[in-house]
Write an enzyme that holds these catalytic residues in place. Structure first.
Site, short mmCIF file in Angstrom:
data_model
loop_
_atom_site.label_atom_id
_atom_site.label_comp_id
_atom_site.label_asym_id
_atom_site.label_seq_id
_atom_site.Cartn_x
_atom_site.Cartn_y
_atom_site.Cartn_z
N GLU A 13 0.81 -1.22 0.00
CA GLU A 13 0.00 0.00 0.00
C GLU A 13 0.84 1.27 0.00
O GLU A 13 0.31 2.36 -0.18
CB GLU A 13 -0.93 -0.01 1.22
CG GLU A 13 -2.05 -1.05 1.08
CD GLU A 13 -2.93 -1.12 2.31
OE1 GLU A 13 -2.50 -0.65 3.38
OE2 GLU A 13 -4.05 -1.65 2.20
N GLU A 36 6.98 -22.20 7.88
CA GLU A 36 7.53 -21.36 8.96
C GLU A 36 8.58 -22.07 9.80
O GLU A 36 9.24 -21.45 10.63
CB GLU A 36 6.41 -20.88 9.87
CG GLU A 36 5.76 -21.99 10.69
CD GLU A 36 4.68 -21.44 11.62
OE1 GLU A 36 4.80 -21.71 12.82
OE2 GLU A 36 3.76 -20.78 11.15
#
Length: 315
Positions: free
Chosen positions: A91, A122
């Site tokens: 953004e 992960e």
């Protein structure tokens, strides 16, 4: 292919894994009661973030100095934490007209993990190092490792690698004395308490992480001169909505008509900052760009310079 070794991980001591006593009967509540409870819990998140403002401020100063001197910002995490980092990074170009490579989000498991969970991604410290190395990390960059649990191996591997390179590091977690804090120059630990659904850190923990990342980038961009007043004067007018916003920003700041604002923006290739300086300082586009360059992109400083005034730092 890397061989994963199964090991028992004790999560029982983590606050993010504790049972929330207030929601133990949530499966027997009405719809309205469920969301009232969730909303009540969410009210506590901002308070939890407030407690860590001194640490967040330190992280912002670190990021600001890095970006001011040609560095980059990397968010890295797994699952929800990784997605939130990608969201904040993606953004910044439309909001602050930053190049896409300036602020980047990295997620365990690669781009596909943004849309679909990649189980086990992960658990590898090596992959955290590898993914950062692929970005050609440099000492002038900053790495923010994000993990609600505060113990994600992927994030630890990334932070360890960043430290070896000499890059500055920040750890963002939602547990006290988080393991990842030990691998970072600055540790931010937002203690939001047990989740409404036990262990579901996509809830309060994720909300807290989003709030912190909003602060990191927004405050940094303000300090870099990408805001005038509280208006986004360095936005990238890449679509009809943003072109309209640019015109209204110029109109509001300078007091010219909508038509005049649109005309000036056509001259500046829709860039808001030089348009404002041209109007308020009464200079040409070339002069406006020169003044902005001299004042490191700060609109108010460029206007003061144009009018022959001295900046506070020059007095």
């Amino acid at each position: 292919m890397e061989r994963r070794v199964e090991m028992k991980v004790d999560l029982s001591t983590l606050m993010t894994e504790q049972t929330n006593n207030r929601s133990q009967n949530i499966d027997r509540l009405t719809t309205l009661e469920i969301i009232e409870l969730m909303n009540d819990e969410d009210q506590t998140v901002a308070v939890s973030v407030k407690r860590e403002l001194p640490q967040i401020s330190k992280a912002i100063e670190l990021i600001y100095e890095s970006l001011k001197n040609g560095g980059r910002l990397f968010y890295i995490g797994a699952g929800t934490s990784g997605r939130i980092g990608i969201l904040d990074a993606s953004e910044c170009p439309p909001t602050f007209c930053t190049p896409p490579e300036l602020i980047q989000g990295i997620i365990a498991g690669g781009k596909g993990a943004v849309f679909k969970a990649v189980e086990g991604a992960e658990d590898s410290k090596e992959n955290g190092e590898y993914d950062l190395a692929e970005k050609q990390l440099q000492a002038k960059d900053v790495v923010v490792g994000i993990a609600a649990s505060g113990r994600t191996p992927y994030v630890i591997g990334a932070l360890e690698y960043a430290d070896r390179i000499g890059a500055n590091t920040v750890a963002l977690s939602c547990n006290k004395n988080a393991e990842i804090s030990n691998f970072a120059k600055i540790g931010i630990e937002i203690i939001v308490g047990p989740e409404v659904l036990t262990g579901s850190t996509r809830l309060k923990s994720a909300t807290a992480q989003k709030m912190v990342l909003n602060m990191l980038t927004t405050a940094t961009m303000i300090k870099l001169g990408k805001v005038y007043g509280n208006l986004m004067v360095d936005l990238n007018p890449s679509n009809a909505k943003l072109i309209e916003r640019a015109r209204n920003i110029v109109k509001k700041i300078t007091g010219v008509s909508y038509t005049e604002a649109a005309a000036i923006l056509n001259q500046t290739d829709q860039k808001v900052k030089p348009a404002i300086v041209m109007i308020l300082a009464g200079v040409s586009l070339e002069e406006a760009n020169y003044l902005l360059n001299r004042t490191h992109g700060f609109v108010h400083k460029a206007i003061v310079k144009a009018k022959g005034g001295k900046l506070a730092c020059e007095k």
